[in-house]
Design a protein around this motif. Structure first.
Motif, PDB file in Angstrom:
ATOM      1  N   ALA A 176     119.594  -3.503 -41.421  1.00 20.96           N
ATOM      2  CA  ALA A 176     118.506  -2.524 -41.395  1.00 20.96           C
ATOM      3  C   ALA A 176     119.035  -1.142 -41.073  1.00 20.96           C
ATOM      4  O   ALA A 176     118.361  -0.144 -41.313  1.00 20.96           O
ATOM      5  N   LEU A 177     120.250  -1.068 -40.532  1.00 18.69           N
ATOM      6  CA  LEU A 177     120.816   0.206 -40.116  1.00 18.69           C
ATOM      7  C   LEU A 177     122.297   0.253 -40.473  1.00 18.69           C
ATOM      8  O   LEU A 177     123.031  -0.723 -40.283  1.00 18.69           O
ATOM      9  N   ALA A 178     122.737   1.378 -41.002  1.00 20.97           N
ATOM     10  CA  ALA A 178     124.153   1.607 -41.284  1.00 20.97           C
ATOM     11  C   ALA A 178     124.571   2.907 -40.609  1.00 20.97           C
ATOM     12  O   ALA A 178     123.848   3.907 -40.657  1.00 20.97           O
ATOM     13  N   LEU A 179     125.737   2.886 -39.980  1.00 19.67           N
ATOM     14  CA  LEU A 179     126.248   4.050 -39.268  1.00 19.67           C
ATOM     15  C   LEU A 179     127.536   4.526 -39.928  1.00 19.67           C
ATOM     16  O   LEU A 179     128.383   3.705 -40.315  1.00 19.67           O
ATOM     17  N   PHE A 180     127.674   5.835 -40.027  1.00 20.97           N
ATOM     18  CA  PHE A 180     128.847   6.415 -40.685  1.00 20.97           C
ATOM     19  C   PHE A 180     129.425   7.526 -39.815  1.00 20.97           C
ATOM     20  O   PHE A 180     128.688   8.274 -39.175  1.00 20.97           O
ATOM     21  N   CYS A 181     130.741   7.613 -39.815  1.00 16.10           N
ATOM     22  CA  CYS A 181     131.410   8.650 -39.025  1.00 16.10           C
ATOM     23  C   CYS A 181     132.805   8.875 -39.595  1.00 16.10           C
ATOM     24  O   CYS A 181     133.335   8.029 -40.325  1.00 16.10           O
ATOM     25  N   PRO A 182     133.430  10.003 -39.273  1.00 18.28           N
ATOM     26  CA  PRO A 182     134.808  10.240 -39.707  1.00 18.28           C
ATOM     27  C   PRO A 182     135.751   9.229 -39.061  1.00 18.28           C
ATOM     28  O   PRO A 182     135.423   8.598 -38.048  1.00 18.28           O
ATOM     29  N   LEU A 183     136.947   9.116 -39.616  1.00 14.78           N
ATOM     30  CA  LEU A 183     137.932   8.153 -39.125  1.00 14.78           C
ATOM     31  C   LEU A 183     138.726   8.739 -37.964  1.00 14.78           C
ATOM     32  O   LEU A 183     139.967   8.746 -37.969  1.00 14.78           O
ATOM     33  N   LYS A 224     122.595   6.611 -40.264  1.00 11.73           N
ATOM     34  CA  LYS A 224     122.835   7.670 -39.288  1.00 11.73           C
ATOM     35  C   LYS A 224     124.287   8.125 -39.403  1.00 11.73           C
ATOM     36  O   LYS A 224     125.176   7.318 -39.688  1.00 11.73           O
ATOM     37  N   VAL A 225     124.513   9.399 -39.176  1.00  7.42           N
ATOM     38  CA  VAL A 225     125.853   9.983 -39.252  1.00  7.42           C
ATOM     39  C   VAL A 225     126.230  10.536 -37.882  1.00  7.42           C
ATOM     40  O   VAL A 225     125.422  11.221 -37.238  1.00  7.42           O
ATOM     41  N   PHE A 226     127.462  10.253 -37.470  1.00  5.57           N
ATOM     42  CA  PHE A 226     127.958  10.709 -36.167  1.00  5.57           C
ATOM     43  C   PHE A 226     129.266  11.481 -36.359  1.00  5.57           C
ATOM     44  O   PHE A 226     129.959  11.321 -37.361  1.00  5.57           O
ATOM     45  N   SER A 228     132.049  11.264 -34.551  1.00  5.78           N
ATOM     46  CA  SER A 228     133.279  10.519 -34.260  1.00  5.78           C
ATOM     47  C   SER A 228     132.931   9.081 -33.916  1.00  5.78           C
ATOM     48  O   SER A 228     131.754   8.745 -33.682  1.00  5.78           O
ATOM     49  N   VAL A 229     133.940   8.245 -33.859  1.00  2.00           N
ATOM     50  CA  VAL A 229     133.745   6.851 -33.455  1.00  2.00           C
ATOM     51  C   VAL A 229     133.204   6.784 -32.031  1.00  2.00           C
ATOM     52  O   VAL A 229     132.345   5.956 -31.716  1.00  2.00           O
ATOM     53  N   ASN A 230     133.689   7.644 -31.167  1.00  2.00           N
ATOM     54  CA  ASN A 230     133.227   7.651 -29.788  1.00  2.00           C
ATOM     55  C   ASN A 230     131.725   7.888 -29.690  1.00  2.00           C
ATOM     56  O   ASN A 230     131.038   7.267 -28.868  1.00  2.00           O
ATOM     57  N   HIS A 231     131.196   8.766 -30.550  1.00  2.00           N
ATOM     58  CA  HIS A 231     129.751   9.014 -30.562  1.00  2.00           C
ATOM     59  C   HIS A 231     128.986   7.763 -31.007  1.00  2.00           C
ATOM     60  O   HIS A 231     127.896   7.478 -30.492  1.00  2.00           O
ATOM     61  N   VAL A 232     129.538   7.020 -31.942  1.00  2.00           N
ATOM     62  CA  VAL A 232     128.900   5.781 -32.386  1.00  2.00           C
ATOM     63  C   VAL A 232     128.878   4.765 -31.249  1.00  2.00           C
ATOM     64  O   VAL A 232     127.859   4.105 -30.990  1.00  2.00           O
ATOM     65  N   VAL A 233     130.007   4.611 -30.577  1.00  2.00           N
ATOM     66  CA  VAL A 233     130.102   3.666 -29.460  1.00  2.00           C
ATOM     67  C   VAL A 233     129.093   4.018 -28.373  1.00  2.00           C
ATOM     68  O   VAL A 233     128.384   3.143 -27.850  1.00  2.00           O
ATOM     69  N   ASP A 234     128.980   5.292 -28.038  1.00  2.00           N
ATOM     70  CA  ASP A 234     128.018   5.735 -27.022  1.00  2.00           C
ATOM     71  C   ASP A 234     126.586   5.414 -27.460  1.00  2.00           C
ATOM     72  O   ASP A 234     125.755   4.967 -26.645  1.00  2.00           O
ATOM     73  N   TYR A 235     126.294   5.654 -28.718  1.00  2.00           N
ATOM     74  CA  TYR A 235     124.945   5.380 -29.247  1.00  2.00           C
ATOM     75  C   TYR A 235     124.598   3.896 -29.117  1.00  2.00           C
ATOM     76  O   TYR A 235     123.509   3.527 -28.661  1.00  2.00           O
ATOM     77  N   LEU A 236     125.543   3.026 -29.481  1.00  2.00           N
ATOM     78  CA  LEU A 236     125.287   1.587 -29.411  1.00  2.00           C
ATOM     79  C   LEU A 236     125.239   1.094 -27.970  1.00  2.00           C
ATOM     80  O   LEU A 236     124.502   0.150 -27.654  1.00  2.00           O
TER      81      LEU A 236
END
Length: 268
Positions: A176-183, A224-226, A228-236
């Motif tokens: 239901a959700l996909a997250l994308f961010c730079p490598l 959703k777009v973030f 960095s990876v760190n921002h994704v981890v914080d969100y989750l």
């Protein structure tokens, strides 16, 4: 293929591929050995440290067969082992080889990491259509009987066709959700620097393109777009419900996540 040099392959190729391999082996006078299923080997029970229930067992059978073919040729069977294989016939695995398979670690390959009470990461660096199909099947089996939110985190590098690689996940209806961010694991320090901001915007462009592609493939899906990876981890980490998170599509993406969420990574 080379004359008198054993060539080892797996058993589950199509008949046409096996036919071609046999023809080439005969032309070059090359001994062709076809590995059996891992379950056909005798000796101790075989457990794998890297297990997906399918591909990993094929790879393990190929690995032990290659290793023993090398041992047989290099040491003329003078070391302490009980293998007697020839022509791809199953043989009895020595205990030390079975232990090697069980103790094997491969970070980012069919790896599961629990983080806190609300997030379970499933990480696989698959980046081709075939490997993504295998990784997707593994994730589906692992989460089939658990009530949770399924989240996809995906990226691609180089000139790979993102639409082709994303399409099976979109069609599955699992996410239901996909997250994308730079490598990148974390954003650079000094965001007030104009050149850094410009570079960051260029890096973000690819993530936004992937997010737009996802919503076009799954009109009811959310993206959703973030930064960095760190921002994704914080969100989750802030989630109140259980999330099963599938990270795949790029070895670089998986590596960036592992650098932040795997506490044992730097100790191995």
């Amino acid at each position: 293929m080379k004359p008198s040099i054993p060539c080892v392959t797996i058993y589950n190729h199509s008949e046409r591929i096996l036919e071609i391999l046999r023809e080439e082996a005969e032309k070059t006078d090359c001994p062709l050995e076809i590995c059996p299923s891992l379950d056909e080997y005798s000796g101790v029970p075989l457990l794998l440290g890297v297990e997906d229930g399918n591909v990993s067992r094929l790879n393990a059978s190929l690995a032990v067969h290659l290793a023993n073919t090398f041992i047989r040729k290099k040491f003329n069977e003078t070391i302490d082992c009980t293998m007697t294989q020839s022509d791809g016939i199953p043989f009895e695995l020595p205990l030390w080889q079975a232990q090697g398979l069980a103790n094997c670690k491969w970070h980012g390959r069919f790896q599961i990491l629990k983080r806190g009470a609300s997030v379970v990461y499933f990480l696989d660096g698959a980046h081709t259509m075939e490997s993504l199909r295998a990784a997707g099947s593994w994730f589906k089996r692992q989460t089939a009987h658990v009530e949770s939110n399924k989240v996809l985190i995906f990226s691609v590098t180089g000139d790979r066709d993102a639409a082709e690689l994303l399409a099976p996940f979109a069609k599955s209806g699992d996410f239901a959700l996909a997250l994308f961010c730079p490598l990148i694991a974390t954003t650079p320090v000094g965001q007030d620097n104009w050149s850094i901001q410009r570079d960051q915007e260029e890096i973000m462009r690819r993530s936004k393109e992937l997010a737009d592609l996802w919503t076009s493939l799954t009109p009811r899906g959310e993206a959703k777009v973030f930064r960095s990876v760190n921002h994704v981890v914080d969100y989750l980490d802030e989630a109140n419900e259980l999330n099963h998170v599938f990270v795949t599509g790029s070895l670089h993406l998986v590596g960036a996540f592992l650098s932040l969420i795997d506490p044992e990574l730097n100790s191995d």
